[in-house]
Every structure is written in C-alpha cells, then in structure tokens.
Design a protein around this motif. Structure first.
Motif, mmCIF file in Angstrom:
data_model
loop_
_atom_site.group_PDB
_atom_site.id
_atom_site.type_symbol
_atom_site.label_atom_id
_atom_site.label_comp_id
_atom_site.label_asym_id
_atom_site.label_seq_id
_atom_site.Cartn_x
_atom_site.Cartn_y
_atom_site.Cartn_z
ATOM 1 N N VAL A 273 0.830 -1.204 0.000
ATOM 2 C CA VAL A 273 0.000 0.000 0.000
ATOM 3 C C VAL A 273 0.867 1.258 0.000
ATOM 4 C CG1 VAL A 273 -1.624 1.351 1.398
ATOM 5 C CG2 VAL A 273 -2.005 -1.075 1.054
ATOM 6 N N GLY B 258 1.108 3.906 -3.098
ATOM 7 C CA GLY B 258 0.794 5.323 -2.863
ATOM 8 C C GLY B 258 1.937 6.240 -3.251
ATOM 9 N N HIS C 209 2.264 6.334 -7.073
ATOM 10 C CA HIS C 209 1.235 7.155 -7.715
ATOM 11 C C HIS C 209 1.495 8.633 -7.501
ATOM 12 C CE1 HIS C 209 -2.688 9.085 -8.339
ATOM 13 N NE2 HIS C 209 -2.781 8.188 -9.313
ATOM 14 N N SER C 210 1.935 9.003 -6.307
ATOM 15 C CA SER C 210 2.148 10.422 -6.050
ATOM 16 C C SER C 210 3.348 10.982 -6.800
ATOM 17 C CB SER C 210 2.309 10.676 -4.546
ATOM 18 O OG SER C 210 3.502 10.102 -4.082
#
Length: 107
Positions: free
Chosen positions: A38, A42, A45-46
C-alpha cells in the motif's frame, strides 16, 4: 521492451524491500507485504502519475514568477509501469495473505 523490464524490476525491488524489512524487524514476510504494498503504491502514484502536489506546486511557482498560466495536463493517462507494478505487488500480497491465513478467514 522497456516497459515490461520496468514492471518486472519494480516487482523484484518491492519483493527484496519487503524481505529486508521482514528480516530486519523479525516479522513474517506475509504480514509485512500488505502495508508495504500500500505504501509503495501510494508513493509510486504520487511521484509518477496523477496530478501530484509536487507538479501543481511547480506550476503555481511558474505562474507566480512569469504570469503565464501553464496549461493543465491530465497526467492520469500517463501513469507509469512503476505504479502498475506496485499495484500488482499489492494485489499479489493480498491474495497471498488470504491463502496463507485461509483457516483464520474460513473458520
């Protein structure tokens, strides 16, 4: 040819990182894999896809200094294979956890 290599390298690096964390903190590999997946998805993606706050900050600074409005680019379509590799790792970790702890979930 470059994209599948990036995808496979992402999976390998995440697996090695998960193994290092589980070894250093004396935890089970399966127990660490979901939170690690996770966090990595995250972060991927950021930094690589979507409208990240870093890109928006850069656009605002350019607008403030020059007065020129930067055209908005939809970067969701340019999501990288690092993100897809991280997401695949998370899904694999989720399935692996369900298989590993199937007696707990079934009853």
């Amino acid at each position: 040819m470059k994209k599948p290599i990036i995808f496979i390298l992402t999976l390998l690096i995440l697996g090695i990182g998960n193994w290092l964390i589980s070894t250093l903190f004396n935890l089970n590999f399966v127990d660490v894999s979901i939170p690690f997946g996770v966090v990595c998805a995250g972060l991927a993606h950021s930094f690589t896809g979507g409208t990240s706050p870093y890109t928006r900050q850069s656009d605002m600074e350019t607008r403030g200094e020059t007065g020129i409005r930067m055209p908005f680019k939809n970067k969701a379509a340019r999501t990288s294979f690092v993100f897809f590799g991280s997401l695949t790792y998370f899904v694999f970790a989720l399935v692996m956890t369900l298989v590993f702890y199937r007696e707990y979930f079934i009853g």
